[in-house]
Design a protein around this motif. Structure first.
Motif, PDB file in Angstrom:
ATOM      1  N   GLU A  11       0.878  -1.153   0.204  1.00 40.03           N
ATOM      2  CA  GLU A  11       0.032   0.054   0.090  1.00 40.03           C
ATOM      3  C   GLU A  11       0.952   1.139   0.082  1.00 40.03           C
ATOM      4  OE1 GLU A  11      -3.210   0.920   2.868  1.00 40.03           O
ATOM      5  OE2 GLU A  11      -3.311  -1.522   3.049  1.00 40.03           O
ATOM      6  N   LEU A  12       2.083   1.146   0.816  1.00 42.25           N
ATOM      7  CA  LEU A  12       2.788   2.305   0.849  1.00 42.25           C
ATOM      8  C   LEU A  12       3.487   2.529  -0.526  1.00 42.25           C
ATOM      9  CD1 LEU A  12       4.978   4.365   2.126  1.00 42.25           C
ATOM     10  CD2 LEU A  12       6.356   2.188   2.722  1.00 42.25           C
ATOM     11  N   ALA A  13       3.803   1.361  -1.355  1.00 43.99           N
ATOM     12  CA  ALA A  13       4.306   1.656  -2.664  1.00 43.99           C
ATOM     13  C   ALA A  13       3.302   2.386  -3.568  1.00 43.99           C
ATOM     14  CB  ALA A  13       4.935   0.317  -3.173  1.00 43.99           C
ATOM     15  N   GLY A  14       2.059   1.869  -3.350  1.00 37.77           N
ATOM     16  CA  GLY A  14       1.007   2.462  -4.402  1.00 37.77           C
ATOM     17  C   GLY A  14       0.993   4.002  -3.904  1.00 37.77           C
ATOM     18  N   ALA A  15       0.668   4.204  -2.620  1.00 42.11           N
ATOM     19  CA  ALA A  15       0.687   5.774  -2.356  1.00 42.11           C
ATOM     20  C   ALA A  15       1.612   6.363  -2.850  1.00 42.11           C
ATOM     21  CB  ALA A  15       0.323   5.825  -0.857  1.00 42.11           C
ATOM     22  N   ALA A  16       3.201   6.109  -2.617  1.00 37.81           N
ATOM     23  CA  ALA A  16       4.075   6.768  -3.001  1.00 37.81           C
ATOM     24  C   ALA A  16       4.122   7.101  -4.249  1.00 37.81           C
ATOM     25  CB  ALA A  16       5.429   6.216  -2.177  1.00 37.81           C
ATOM     26  N   ALA A  17       3.733   6.156  -5.359  1.00 36.25           N
ATOM     27  CA  ALA A  17       3.783   6.063  -6.836  1.00 36.25           C
ATOM     28  C   ALA A  17       2.773   7.174  -7.184  1.00 36.25           C
ATOM     29  CB  ALA A  17       3.456   4.890  -7.362  1.00 36.25           C
ATOM     30  N   SER A  18       1.679   6.949  -6.574  1.00 34.56           N
ATOM     31  CA  SER A  18       0.682   8.221  -6.721  1.00 34.56           C
ATOM     32  C   SER A  18       0.916   9.484  -6.315  1.00 34.56           C
ATOM     33  CB  SER A  18      -0.643   7.608  -6.205  1.00 34.56           C
ATOM     34  OG  SER A  18      -1.697   8.794  -6.065  1.00 34.56           O
ATOM     35  N   GLU A  19       1.717   9.705  -5.460  1.00 37.00           N
ATOM     36  CA  GLU A  19       2.309  11.051  -4.917  1.00 37.00           C
ATOM     37  C   GLU A  19       3.157  11.493  -6.047  1.00 37.00           C
ATOM     38  OE1 GLU A  19       1.793  13.264  -2.341  1.00 37.00           O
ATOM     39  OE2 GLU A  19      -0.138  12.233  -2.015  1.00 37.00           O
ATOM     40  N   PHE A  20       4.213  10.771  -6.319  1.00 40.46           N
ATOM     41  CA  PHE A  20       5.217  10.794  -7.412  1.00 40.46           C
ATOM     42  C   PHE A  20       4.443  11.362  -8.817  1.00 40.46           C
ATOM     43  CE2 PHE A  20       7.964   9.808 -11.029  1.00 40.46           C
ATOM     44  CZ  PHE A  20       9.229   9.984 -10.570  1.00 40.46           C
ATOM     45  N   PRO A  44      12.087   1.667  -1.708  1.00 42.45           N
ATOM     46  CA  PRO A  44      11.737   2.499  -2.959  1.00 42.45           C
ATOM     47  C   PRO A  44      11.534   1.407  -4.097  1.00 42.45           C
ATOM     48  CG  PRO A  44      13.524   3.473  -2.216  1.00 42.45           C
ATOM     49  CD  PRO A  44      13.642   2.321  -1.659  1.00 42.45           C
ATOM     50  N   ARG A  45      12.070   0.396  -4.021  1.00 42.67           N
ATOM     51  CA  ARG A  45      12.273  -0.588  -5.304  1.00 42.67           C
ATOM     52  C   ARG A  45      10.553  -0.922  -5.613  1.00 42.67           C
ATOM     53  NH1 ARG A  45      15.986  -4.552  -6.747  1.00 42.67           N
ATOM     54  NH2 ARG A  45      15.119  -5.855  -8.182  1.00 42.67           N
ATOM     55  N   ALA A  46       9.845  -1.283  -4.577  1.00 44.42           N
ATOM     56  CA  ALA A  46       8.534  -1.663  -4.831  1.00 44.42           C
ATOM     57  C   ALA A  46       7.687  -0.254  -5.563  1.00 44.42           C
ATOM     58  CB  ALA A  46       7.657  -1.838  -3.490  1.00 44.42           C
ATOM     59  N   MET A  47       7.862   0.847  -5.275  1.00 48.04           N
ATOM     60  CA  MET A  47       7.210   1.905  -5.918  1.00 48.04           C
ATOM     61  C   MET A  47       7.791   2.270  -7.178  1.00 48.04           C
ATOM     62  SD  MET A  47       8.395   5.841  -4.979  1.00 48.04           S
ATOM     63  CE  MET A  47       7.830   7.129  -6.052  1.00 48.04           C
ATOM     64  N   TYR A  48       9.060   1.909  -7.402  1.00 52.16           N
ATOM     65  CA  TYR A  48       9.645   2.225  -8.787  1.00 52.16           C
ATOM     66  C   TYR A  48       8.755   0.757  -9.584  1.00 52.16           C
ATOM     67  CZ  TYR A  48      13.356   4.556  -6.536  1.00 52.16           C
ATOM     68  OH  TYR A  48      13.978   5.614  -5.821  1.00 52.16           O
ATOM     69  N   GLY A  49       8.549  -0.037  -9.154  1.00 54.09           N
ATOM     70  CA  GLY A  49       7.817  -1.394  -9.929  1.00 54.09           C
ATOM     71  C   GLY A  49       6.639  -0.736 -10.160  1.00 54.09           C
ATOM     72  N   VAL A  50       5.670  -0.021  -9.212  1.00 49.02           N
ATOM     73  CA  VAL A  50       4.348   0.260  -9.437  1.00 49.02           C
ATOM     74  C   VAL A  50       4.310   1.639 -10.420  1.00 49.02           C
ATOM     75  CG1 VAL A  50       2.597   1.274  -8.345  1.00 49.02           C
ATOM     76  CG2 VAL A  50       3.498  -0.122  -7.130  1.00 49.02           C
ATOM     77  N   ASP A  54       2.145   0.792 -13.539  1.00 49.76           N
ATOM     78  CA  ASP A  54       0.808   1.255 -13.732  1.00 49.76           C
ATOM     79  C   ASP A  54       0.860   2.788 -14.140  1.00 49.76           C
ATOM     80  OD1 ASP A  54      -0.031  -0.967 -12.628  1.00 49.76           O
ATOM     81  OD2 ASP A  54      -0.159  -0.245 -10.472  1.00 49.76           O
ATOM     82  N   TYR A  55       2.011   3.304 -14.433  1.00 48.75           N
ATOM     83  CA  TYR A  55       2.008   4.847 -14.749  1.00 48.75           C
ATOM     84  C   TYR A  55       2.770   5.102 -15.858  1.00 48.75           C
ATOM     85  CZ  TYR A  55       0.209   5.862 -10.273  1.00 48.75           C
ATOM     86  OH  TYR A  55      -0.792   5.911  -9.039  1.00 48.75           O
ATOM     87  N   ALA A  56       3.161   3.954 -16.680  1.00 46.74           N
ATOM     88  CA  ALA A  56       3.964   4.028 -17.987  1.00 46.74           C
ATOM     89  C   ALA A  56       3.205   5.241 -18.789  1.00 46.74           C
ATOM     90  CB  ALA A  56       4.188   2.701 -18.555  1.00 46.74           C
ATOM     91  N   VAL A  89      14.425  -1.619 -12.391  1.00 45.33           N
ATOM     92  CA  VAL A  89      13.036  -1.754 -12.138  1.00 45.33           C
ATOM     93  C   VAL A  89      12.369  -0.724 -12.702  1.00 45.33           C
ATOM     94  CG1 VAL A  89      11.543  -1.749  -9.999  1.00 45.33           C
ATOM     95  CG2 VAL A  89      13.853  -2.564  -9.781  1.00 45.33           C
ATOM     96  N   LEU A  90      12.724   0.515 -12.951  1.00 47.07           N
ATOM     97  CA  LEU A  90      12.091   1.794 -13.445  1.00 47.07           C
ATOM     98  C   LEU A  90      12.506   2.208 -14.755  1.00 47.07           C
ATOM     99  CD1 LEU A  90       9.677   3.703 -13.435  1.00 47.07           C
ATOM    100  CD2 LEU A  90      11.268   5.277 -11.778  1.00 47.07           C
ATOM    101  N   LEU A  91      13.869   2.716 -14.896  1.00 48.88           N
ATOM    102  CA  LEU A  91      14.180   3.491 -16.021  1.00 48.88           C
ATOM    103  C   LEU A  91      14.352   2.950 -17.481  1.00 48.88           C
ATOM    104  CD1 LEU A  91      17.094   5.437 -13.704  1.00 48.88           C
ATOM    105  CD2 LEU A  91      14.646   5.900 -14.401  1.00 48.88           C
ATOM    106  N   GLU A  92      14.373   1.708 -17.373  1.00 48.61           N
ATOM    107  CA  GLU A  92      14.607   0.701 -18.503  1.00 48.61           C
ATOM    108  C   GLU A  92      12.945   0.552 -19.167  1.00 48.61           C
ATOM    109  OE1 GLU A  92      16.703  -2.836 -17.791  1.00 48.61           O
ATOM    110  OE2 GLU A  92      18.365  -1.819 -17.510  1.00 48.61           O
ATOM    111  N   HIS A  93      12.077   0.935 -18.305  1.00 47.25           N
ATOM    112  CA  HIS A  93      10.731   0.771 -18.711  1.00 47.25           C
ATOM    113  C   HIS A  93       9.899   1.856 -19.098  1.00 47.25           C
ATOM    114  CE1 HIS A  93      11.595  -3.233 -17.266  1.00 47.25           C
ATOM    115  NE2 HIS A  93      11.995  -2.760 -16.305  1.00 47.25           N
TER     116      HIS A  93
END
Ligand code: 6PG
Length: 237
Positions: A11-20, A44-50, A54-56, A89-93
């Motif tokens: 849940e923390l990862a999801g919320a942090a991604a949404s704030e980002f 932060p790894r989990a957040m980068y994954g989200v 979900d935010y591509a 986790v993030l920048l290649e995607h």
């Protein structure tokens, strides 16, 4: 500061991604770009994954410019590299506008100088750079970025990036300094896990000595946002 507590690390990862994403949208609307500093470590790894999943298509990634809080003194393909983790986790995607990594393979003082120069070029000013968002973690010993307890970097006010010898880890880290972190428009701490609970109690509710709990040195004028899971928050009143 504001504190948000989530039921689980997911849940923390999801919320942090949404704030980002929200911060990115605001910054891009206001200034045409989003200069963001990523944190290393496992939380932060989990957040980068989200974000990657979900935010591509929901962030204008071409206007996102990525920086790092700190780096270990290793090459970019090393398993300890913060850059490597964020890349995989993030920048290649997602098609980010630019990535500014700290060159951990260089002698640490050179890497710090080179990164400071890179910040100067990107921001085009001699003023302390003002990032739109800085993400940070906290270690169980109260460190943040690579500002470890009782280390020399805590006292540095005239540099933006320094090599910081960390005796207890028998290594040197390269880290942003306190003035740069405190100049950010927004600072989000992401902290998960019970092993962080005691340090968080000291940092958020105690009378901690900043040299012993460097995360307390982070005091941006706009305040910082603390996003915690229940385990990390378990010693807070
Ligand atoms: C690093 C960091 C560091 C990290 C904390 C928390 O390179 O290790 O940037 O400051 O954020 O140690 O790490 P965890 O999320 O792995 O607990």
């Amino acid at each position: 500061m504001s504190i948000h507590i989530y039921g689980s690390p997911e849940e923390l990862a999801g919320a942090a991604a949404s704030e980002f994403a929200a911060r990115a949208g605001e910054a891009i609307e206001e200034s045409g770009r989003f200069a963001v500093v990523l944190a290393g470590g496992s939380t932060p790894r989990a957040m980068y994954g989200v974000l990657a999943r979900d935010y591509a298509d929901r962030i204008d990634w071409g206007k996102v410019h990525v920086f790092f809080d700190d780096e270990r003194t290793v090459p970019p393909d090393h398993d300890d590299s913060n850059y490597k983790m964020a890349s995989e986790v993030l920048l290649e995607h997602v098609p980010v506008g630019s990535v500014h990594r700290i060159r951990g393979e260089l002698p640490p003082d050179e890497a710090a100088e080179a990164y400071e120069e890179e910040l100067r070029t990107f921001f085009g000013t001699e003023e302390v750079p003002r990032f739109d968002l800085i993400l940070l973690g906290v270690g169980r010993d109260g460190h943040t970025a690579s500002l470890f307890p009782q280390t020399s970097a805590l006292e540095v006010h005239d540099r933006w990036v320094v090599a910081n010898p960390v005796l207890k880890l028998d290594t040197t880290r390269i880290t942003l300094t306190v003035p740069v972190i405190n100049a950010a428009l927004a600072v989000h701490f992401l902290v998960a896990g019970e092993d962080k609970a005691e340090a968080l109690g000291e940092i958020l509710e105690g009378d901690a000595d900043p040299r012993a709990y460097p995360a307390t040195l982070v005091q941006p004028p706009g305040g910082s946002e603390w996003m915690l899971d229940r385990a990390a928050a378990s010693e807070l009143s």
